[in-house]
Motif scaffolding. Sequence first.
Motif, PDB file in Angstrom:
ATOM      1  N   ILE A  32       0.851  -1.190   0.000  1.00  0.00           N
ATOM      2  CA  ILE A  32       0.000   0.000   0.000  1.00  0.00           C
ATOM      3  C   ILE A  32       0.884   1.236   0.000  1.00  0.00           C
ATOM      4  N   TYR A  33       0.612   2.133  -0.927  1.00  0.00           N
ATOM      5  CA  TYR A  33       1.308   3.412  -0.985  1.00  0.00           C
ATOM      6  C   TYR A  33       0.275   4.469  -1.333  1.00  0.00           C
ATOM      7  N   GLY A  34       0.018   5.369  -0.403  1.00  0.00           N
ATOM      8  CA  GLY A  34      -0.995   6.396  -0.625  1.00  0.00           C
ATOM      9  C   GLY A  34      -2.357   5.761  -0.795  1.00  0.00           C
ATOM     10  N   ASN A  35      -3.006   6.067  -1.910  1.00  0.00           N
ATOM     11  CA  ASN A  35      -4.327   5.469  -2.157  1.00  0.00           C
ATOM     12  C   ASN A  35      -4.259   4.313  -3.151  1.00  0.00           C
ATOM     13  N   GLU A  36      -3.063   3.799  -3.412  1.00  0.00           N
ATOM     14  CA  GLU A  36      -2.896   2.674  -4.326  1.00  0.00           C
ATOM     15  C   GLU A  36      -2.406   1.449  -3.562  1.00  0.00           C
ATOM     16  N   ASN A  37      -2.857   0.277  -3.990  1.00  0.00           N
ATOM     17  CA  ASN A  37      -2.352  -0.966  -3.408  1.00  0.00           C
ATOM     18  C   ASN A  37      -2.339  -2.046  -4.474  1.00  0.00           C
TER      19      ASN A  37
END
Length: 161
Positions: free
Chosen positions: A112-117
């Motif tokens: 998970i990084y920010g709003n992306e996974n």
Amino acid sequence: MNYTNLLKIALRAIAANKTRSFLTALGIIIGIASVITMLAVGQGTKQSIQANIAEMGSNMIMISPGADRRGGVRQEASSMETLKLTDYETIKDECKYIKAVSPMVSSSGQFIYGNENTPSTIYGVNQDYLEIRQISVADGEVFTDSEERPARKYASLGRLW
């Protein structure tokens, strides 16, 4: 039997029944095309499997813990901890015909990084794993023995295919 006469009769029959002749020819064409396609898919799959096996190497052995029953419930092999670090060290130290040994622990999860996974698998290995699987590092460097020994938390990110 006159072959010229037979050919004339066959051509008249084809001309008289154009739709039937077309559908018959179409069926034959589709049948032959499907057989050729299936043979090509089968050969491609065979070559892909052979390439995957050759990539692993003909002299590689993978040792995994076996499944077990505890309390009447069959446990999954990945949940067992029957192989210990001492087993790895014994194989490494006492087997003289082994070129490289790497323990491996894996787990699936999400990065998970920010709003992306993205779903991924995480492997815990040592640097011999790259030699065993014939993998090279495209950019950066792999952790060294001095970084591995004190059990520091290092990671190499990348794809394994």
